[in-house]
Design a protein around this motif. Structure first.
Motif, short mmCIF file in Angstrom:
data_model
loop_
_atom_site.label_atom_id
_atom_site.label_comp_id
_atom_site.label_asym_id
_atom_site.label_seq_id
_atom_site.Cartn_x
_atom_site.Cartn_y
_atom_site.Cartn_z
N ASP A 144 77.20 85.54 38.20
CA ASP A 144 78.45 86.28 38.07
C ASP A 144 79.59 85.67 38.88
OD1 ASP A 144 77.46 88.59 36.44
OD2 ASP A 144 76.16 88.84 38.19
N ALA A 145 79.26 85.10 40.05
CA ALA A 145 80.30 84.57 40.94
C ALA A 145 79.73 83.40 41.72
CB ALA A 145 80.80 85.64 41.89
N ALA A 146 80.61 82.49 42.12
CA ALA A 146 80.19 81.34 42.92
C ALA A 146 81.14 81.14 44.08
CB ALA A 146 80.13 80.07 42.07
N ILE A 147 80.57 80.85 45.24
CA ILE A 147 81.32 80.62 46.47
C ILE A 147 80.98 79.22 46.97
CG2 ILE A 147 81.37 81.24 48.92
CD1 ILE A 147 81.13 84.19 47.99
N ASP A 148 82.02 78.41 47.16
CA ASP A 148 81.83 77.02 47.60
C ASP A 148 82.36 76.86 49.02
OD1 ASP A 148 81.68 74.21 47.87
OD2 ASP A 148 83.72 74.03 47.05
N THR A 149 81.45 76.54 49.94
CA THR A 149 81.87 76.29 51.32
C THR A 149 81.76 74.82 51.69
OG1 THR A 149 79.69 76.58 52.36
CG2 THR A 149 80.98 78.58 51.93
N VAL A 150 81.35 73.96 50.74
CA VAL A 150 81.10 72.56 51.07
C VAL A 150 82.09 71.59 50.45
CG1 VAL A 150 78.65 72.92 51.52
CG2 VAL A 150 79.38 72.39 49.21
N GLY A 151 82.61 71.91 49.26
CA GLY A 151 83.67 71.10 48.67
C GLY A 151 83.22 69.88 47.90
N THR A 152 81.94 69.76 47.60
CA THR A 152 81.47 68.60 46.85
C THR A 152 81.72 68.78 45.36
OG1 THR A 152 79.26 69.53 46.58
CG2 THR A 152 79.65 68.18 48.54
N ASP A 153 81.77 67.66 44.65
CA ASP A 153 81.90 67.74 43.20
C ASP A 153 80.70 68.44 42.59
OD1 ASP A 153 84.40 66.55 42.91
OD2 ASP A 153 83.59 64.52 42.80
N GLU A 154 79.54 68.23 43.17
CA GLU A 154 78.35 68.92 42.67
C GLU A 154 78.54 70.44 42.72
OE1 GLU A 154 73.79 68.34 43.61
OE2 GLU A 154 74.72 69.59 45.16
N ALA A 155 78.99 70.94 43.87
CA ALA A 155 79.18 72.38 44.00
C ALA A 155 80.17 72.90 42.98
CB ALA A 155 79.63 72.71 45.42
N VAL A 156 81.26 72.19 42.81
CA VAL A 156 82.29 72.62 41.85
C VAL A 156 81.76 72.54 40.42
CG1 VAL A 156 84.55 72.06 40.88
CG2 VAL A 156 84.22 72.03 43.36
N ASP A 157 81.16 71.43 40.06
CA ASP A 157 80.69 71.25 38.69
C ASP A 157 79.65 72.30 38.31
OD1 ASP A 157 82.37 69.07 38.42
OD2 ASP A 157 80.81 67.58 38.83
N VAL A 158 78.72 72.56 39.21
CA VAL A 158 77.68 73.56 38.93
C VAL A 158 78.29 74.95 38.81
CG1 VAL A 158 75.63 74.70 39.86
CG2 VAL A 158 75.81 72.21 39.91
N SER A 159 79.24 75.26 39.67
CA SER A 159 79.91 76.56 39.60
C SER A 159 80.62 76.73 38.26
CB SER A 159 80.91 76.70 40.75
OG SER A 159 80.26 76.65 42.00
N LEU A 160 81.36 75.70 37.85
CA LEU A 160 82.08 75.78 36.58
C LEU A 160 81.14 75.89 35.40
CD1 LEU A 160 84.82 73.08 37.26
CD2 LEU A 160 85.17 75.55 37.16
N GLU A 161 79.99 75.25 35.50
CA GLU A 161 79.01 75.31 34.40
C GLU A 161 78.37 76.69 34.29
OE1 GLU A 161 74.71 73.29 33.11
OE2 GLU A 161 76.00 72.28 34.60
N LEU A 162 78.12 77.34 35.42
CA LEU A 162 77.31 78.56 35.42
C LEU A 162 78.10 79.86 35.44
CD1 LEU A 162 74.42 77.52 37.83
CD2 LEU A 162 74.56 77.28 35.35
N VAL A 163 79.35 79.82 35.88
CA VAL A 163 80.15 81.06 35.99
C VAL A 163 81.22 81.06 34.91
CG1 VAL A 163 81.64 82.44 37.49
CG2 VAL A 163 79.72 81.15 38.48
N ALA A 164 81.20 82.08 34.07
CA ALA A 164 82.12 82.13 32.93
C ALA A 164 83.55 82.43 33.34
CB ALA A 164 81.63 83.18 31.93
N ASP A 165 83.71 83.29 34.34
CA ASP A 165 85.04 83.75 34.75
C ASP A 165 85.50 82.93 35.96
OD1 ASP A 165 87.32 85.05 35.53
OD2 ASP A 165 86.40 87.04 35.69
N ARG A 166 86.49 82.08 35.77
CA ARG A 166 86.92 81.21 36.86
C ARG A 166 87.63 81.97 37.99
NH1 ARG A 166 88.14 75.16 34.36
NH2 ARG A 166 86.23 75.14 33.11
N ASP A 167 88.05 83.20 37.72
CA ASP A 167 88.60 84.03 38.78
C ASP A 167 87.52 84.46 39.76
OD1 ASP A 167 91.24 83.95 38.16
OD2 ASP A 167 91.25 85.80 36.98
#
Length: 314
Positions: free
Chosen positions: A210-233
């Motif tokens: 449902d939601a993703a929180i990134d505390t590390v800033g890697t492309d991996e963290a961002v890419d996985v979040s974008l892939e798995l969470v439908a709502d970018r808000d």
């Protein structure tokens, strides 16, 4: 007079040294605090590294954003969020120049230290904890949510994970294998970062994130979040500011285009200190250093694997 850390040039930890500085009598709405412990934060290094500019006129730089200590003097109308402040009060405060034996602080931001919270935890909780609360608020994490936290064993991530669990969310957290057991103790389902992360998370949560929180800033963290969470808000980062702007999710904190969340962070202390006092929040103190070893403290933090808060003890 007080002993304080100053950066006499821009660069690495080698530019840090001690100096005797004057602590003026507190003015209206101010208090003086004898510092018992000061929290070390990445922002401190960013300032003296030159990341925000290298103006010679700004030198020497005072460092330190948060302290815990005892009030030794009060100015007129010294009233904090919990009420009037008196000499002898044990307090916690966000400050400017907190790497010191004494510092002045605006009373409006000085809060009482619970008796059962030790100095080290008190000095280390407000900055990372306020950030964690901001992340949870911005992504709307609540009961029934499944949230992915990147860097769940770090200082901010660990607090965000514990608070999310307390709010009734299911938490999946990325971390190195050696820190999985601690995360399980928080009620978090740990997963190792690295190649195949998205598939490992999907296996744990086939019904989605449902939601993703990134505390590390890697492309991996961002890419996985974008892939798995439908709502970018419902995706937020405190590190990947450029990606947030390009990909349309939330950036929080002090980066370019980020939401500072000033009110949320300023008011997070009640929840954080209540949870600490009740033993419902674990704030890991990785290591303490005397003020005289400030350069070593920063070298330890810059290694990137501190595993908790670093605290200076004047």
């Amino acid at each position: 007079m007080a002993t304080a850390v100053v950066a006499t040039a821009y660069g690495g930890p080698e530019v840090l040294s001690l100096a005797e500085v004057e602590v003026p009598a507190p003015g209206p709405g101010e208090v003086t605090i004898a510092v018992r412990a000061a929290g070390v934060n990445p922002f401190d290094h960013k300032r003296y590294s030159g990341m925000f500019g290298t103006d010679p006129a700004a030198l020497p730089l005072r460092l330190g954003l948060e302290v815990a200590g005892v009030v030794t003097a009060v100015g007129a109308d010294a009233v904090g969020p919990a009420g009037p402040i008196s000499v002898g009060d044990e307090v916690i405060a966000p400050v400017s120049g907190g790497y010191a034996s004494a510092v002045n602080a605006p009373a409006a931001r000085v809060v009482p230290k619970p008796a059962d919270v030790d100095w080290k935890q008190a000095a280390g909780v407000l900055s990372v904890g306020g950030t964690a609360v901001h992340l949870l608020t911005a992504t709307g994490v609540g009961p029934g949510d499944t949230v992915l936290i990147h860097g769940a064993a770090g200082s901010v991530g660990a607090i965000a994970a514990q608070l999310a669990v307390a709010r009734g969310a299911r938490v999946i957290g990325t971390a190195a294998a050696g820190r999985h057991e601690r995360l399980r103790g928080y009620g978090v389902e740990p997963v190792e970062y690295g190649a195949g992360l998205a598939d490992r998370v999907k296996a744990l949560a086939p019904n989605g994130i449902d939601a993703a929180i990134d505390t590390v800033g890697t492309d991996e963290a961002v890419d996985v979040s974008l892939e798995l969470v439908a709502d970018r808000d419902r995706i937020a980062t405190i590190a990947a500011f450029a990606r947030a702007g390009a990909d349309g999710f939330k950036a929080l904190g002090g980066g370019p285009g980020a939401d500072a969340g000033t009110e949320i962070r300023a008011n997070a202390w009640r929840e954080l200190l209540e949870s600490l006092s009740a033993g419902k929040l674990d704030l890991v103190i990785a290591k303490t250093f005397p003020l005289t070893d400030v350069a070593a403290a920063h070298e330890f933090v810059l290694d990137g694997h501190a595993g908790g808060k670093v605290i200076l003890l004047p």
